[in-house]
Scaffold this motif. Structure first.
Motif, PDB file in Angstrom:
ATOM      1  N   ASP A   1     -22.671  19.481  26.758  1.00 27.42           N
ATOM      2  CA  ASP A   1     -22.220  18.573  25.721  1.00 27.42           C
ATOM      3  C   ASP A   1     -23.363  17.624  25.383  1.00 27.42           C
ATOM      4  OD1 ASP A   1     -21.108  16.638  24.111  1.00 27.42           O
ATOM      5  OD2 ASP A   1     -19.304  16.363  25.308  1.00 27.42           O
TER       6      ASP A   1
ATOM      7  N   SER B   1     -23.206  14.124  27.297  1.00 24.01           N
ATOM      8  CA  SER B   1     -23.914  14.417  28.552  1.00 24.01           C
ATOM      9  C   SER B   1     -25.257  15.078  28.267  1.00 24.01           C
ATOM     10  CB  SER B   1     -23.057  15.339  29.430  1.00 24.01           C
ATOM     11  OG  SER B   1     -21.796  14.785  29.688  1.00 24.01           O
TER      12      SER B   1
ATOM     13  N   ARG C   1     -20.664  24.418  30.549  1.00 22.89           N
ATOM     14  CA  ARG C   1     -20.498  22.969  30.726  1.00 22.89           C
ATOM     15  C   ARG C   1     -21.686  22.250  30.079  1.00 22.89           C
ATOM     16  NH1 ARG C   1     -20.452  20.382  35.429  1.00 22.89           N
ATOM     17  NH2 ARG C   1     -21.377  22.017  36.707  1.00 22.89           N
TER      18      ARG C   1
ATOM     19  N   THR D   1     -24.543   8.800  28.046  1.00 29.79           N
ATOM     20  CA  THR D   1     -23.352   8.403  28.753  1.00 29.79           C
ATOM     21  C   THR D   1     -23.599   7.093  29.466  1.00 29.79           C
ATOM     22  OG1 THR D   1     -24.074   9.704  30.642  1.00 29.79           O
ATOM     23  CG2 THR D   1     -22.527  10.743  29.144  1.00 29.79           C
TER      24      THR D   1
ATOM     25  N   SER E   1     -22.273  19.002  31.569  1.00 31.95           N
ATOM     26  CA  SER E   1     -21.164  18.114  31.267  1.00 31.95           C
ATOM     27  C   SER E   1     -20.070  18.273  32.312  1.00 31.95           C
ATOM     28  CB  SER E   1     -20.610  18.412  29.870  1.00 31.95           C
ATOM     29  OG  SER E   1     -20.050  19.704  29.825  1.00 31.95           O
TER      30      SER E   1
END
Length: 558
Positions: free
Chosen positions: A45, A49, A43, A418, A54
């Motif tokens: 990114d 993120s 996970r 983000t 992420s």
């Protein structure tokens, strides 16, 4: 608004007139660099993120300089790459696929071959003013919120998303149905990236804005203004998966509670498939390939010198230790790309990803479900080392350094890529009216219209570049009024949209707009896919064939 002068200078610096023409059969010029196995499956990114885990699991390929927070210098620090071309230290990533049976999820193992096409010429068989990506260039394609077919997004003028079950040869923009196995042919998702650039940097708050898909025309004629600063090679990727271990399991495609295929973001339709790209080609290398490669049919061998090519053993040995801490079970078993087996992860997908068919889907922040959010930078592992097993790496720095190169693109000044995640809670109310003033001193009263759904999940109309300004009902309405609009809508605490009409939207109970404004904690500024709407007196909200638009790019010029 982000100052684009640096990016325009970078773009102009890399524009080169490509006059090479290859005689012979007409057709697109392209070469293929098929990647080996995954560099990491986690996970992570760094585009959307950075510095935290992420929302969902990605399959990452490319150079081992990959980090949760990274820049071009990190790509160049790679000591190996899963790519067959050593001078391509870029990273490419996409959501992992899971097989669900009776509520239990198993990650679908990847086939060894991941085909990455670089199209560098036009319909007439010529090279047509394609230029290499600037150092550190970033982009995405597709939409993680998507749950229905959208011809604008997925058709011939868009990503051209296609899922393929080879064997029975079943193809669809969403998951193909009606088969129990692919007869050894494998399952693949194919998608293209946009190739027309407006000269600005990637903006995580509006991630598709700086790029656009070309029209069906060669050269710069295929890129409409303002996305006609440069035309890059078109990247097209086929992501191959080995579904053979699920052949014997009976699949029911009509059971919404037990769909056989589910993407890592909780999508049982396949329409949310997306890809990310971080350019790590050695400076100047891709431009030389574009200018000199004479391959018409995808053979990459003539495009590179022997010392630029990788070998299978080196590709297989290139892996990262776990980046997410504590290390999660994401369904990785086995250590080699060849012969890798998918692993069971139990009854829930990693992160906050329940199965969602609703359009648009809700993207949950990783920290809202107790999921791991600490990440390390990532580091190489020894040849054959397991992917996703080490949980001892230190947390990554929160800063995103700027690359100091003449043709490099600097990441945004913000330390987060983000939108901020404001608090949510019980409905606290929105003002019944707000007084708006423009920069000339004129003022009027706009009234609260209610809480409305935001059913334009992409919201990335490519002629618009940035989010509007406004982190409270008043500030958003002020900006919209000053820009000449009659409607203002705040979403998820700090996102402002302006327009003159709304469409594809439904009024909901005020309690649906339950996210506190980042600039006024006593007010509510919409919510997830919810807009707190204010309008000038006498405005008709709902008309067909129009929608709320960001005002910044069209009305704020710096």
């Amino acid at each position: 608004m982000i100052n684009s002068n640096h990016f325009l200078t970078a773009a102009l610096g890399v524009l080169v007139s490509l006059t090479t023409h290859v005689e012979g059969q007409a057709g697109y010029h392209y070469f293929i660099i098929g990647s080996g196995g995954a560099l990491a499956i986690e996970r992570v990114d760094p585009l959307l993120s950075p510095g935290v885990a992420s929302n969902h699991v990605h399959s990452i390929t490319g150079g081992n300089g990959f980090k949760a927070t990274m820049n071009f210098a990190d790509t160049q620090s790679s000591t190996c790459t899963t790519m067959p071309v050593k001078i391509d230290k870029s990273n490419y990533w996409m959501p992992a696929l899971y097989f669900q049976h009776n509520g239990q999820y198993t990650r679908v193992p990847e086939a060894y071959n991941r085909k990455i096409y670089y199209k560098s010429g036009g319909h007439d068989g010529s090279f047509d003013n394609r230029t290499a990506f600037p150092d550190g260039f970033r982009m995405i394609t597709g939409n993680a919120k998507q749950r229905v077919y959208d011809d604008t997004l997925m058709g011939t003028g868009g990503t051209q998303l296609e899922w393929m079950c080879h064997g029975p040869d079943i193809r669809s923009s969403g998951f193909p149905t009606g088969f129990q196995n692919c007869n050894g042919g494998g399952l693949a998702a194919a998608m293209r990236f946009p190739s027309c650039w407006n000269g600005q940097d990637f903006n995580a708050q509006d991630p598709l804005a700086h790029m656009a898909f070309p029209t069906n025309a060669d050269g710069m004629a295929g890129c409409r203004a303002p996305h006609n600063v440069a035309r890059f090679p078109e990247i097209f990727i086929e992501y191959w998966l080995d579904v053979s271990q699920f052949d014997a399991i009976q699949k029911d495609y009509n059971d919404p509670n037990n769909p056989p295929w589910v993407l890592a973001d909780g999508d049982p339709t396949g329409y949310s498939f997306h890809m990310d790209f971080f350019n790590g080609w050695e400076t100047g290398a891709l431009q030389k390939v574009i200018e000199s490669c004479t391959s018409n049919f995808g053979d990459s061998t003539p495009c590179f010198d022997a010392n630029q090519l990788n070998n299978g053993a080196a590709q297989d040995a290139c892996r990262l230790q776990s980046i997410v801490t504590p290390s999660e079970n994401v369904g990785v078993t086995g250590t080699a790309a060849r012969g890798e087996q998918g692993g069971s992860i139990g009854s829930a997908l990693p992160g906050c990803n329940p199965i969602q068919r609703t359009q648009p889907a809700t993207i949950h922040a990783p920290g809202t479900c107790g999921a791991a959010t600490q990440v390390g930078g990532g580091s190489p592992v020894a040849a054959g080392g397991a992917v996703g097993t080490d949980s001892t790496l230190p947390a990554a720095s929160a800063s995103i350094p700027v690359v100091n190169k003449a043709n490099a693109i600097a990441p945004p000044a913000s330390t987060s890529s983000t939108p901020s995640m404001p608090s949510t809670g019980s409905y606290g109310g929105s003002p019944k009216s707000v007084t708006v003033k423009d920069n000339k001193g004129s003022s009027e009263t706009w009234t609260y219209q209610g809480c409305y759904t935001d059913l334009i999940p992409d919201r990335n109309t490519r002629s618009l570049a940035n989010w509007g300004r406004g982190d409270s009902s008043t500030s958003c309405a002020n900006n919209c009024y000053s820009a000449g609009y009659t409607i203002a809508g705040t979403e998820y605490g700090g996102q402002c949209f302006c327009g003159n009409t709304m469409t594809s939207t439904t009024k909901k109970d005020d309690s649906d707009c339950n996210t506190a404004c980042t600039g006024a904690s006593s007010e509510m500024c919409g919510g997830a896919s919810r807009l707190s709407v204010y309008a000038k007196g006498g405005t008709t909200l709902n008309k067909r064939k129009s929608h709320m638009r960001r005002h910044a790019a069209r009305h704020e010029v710096s």
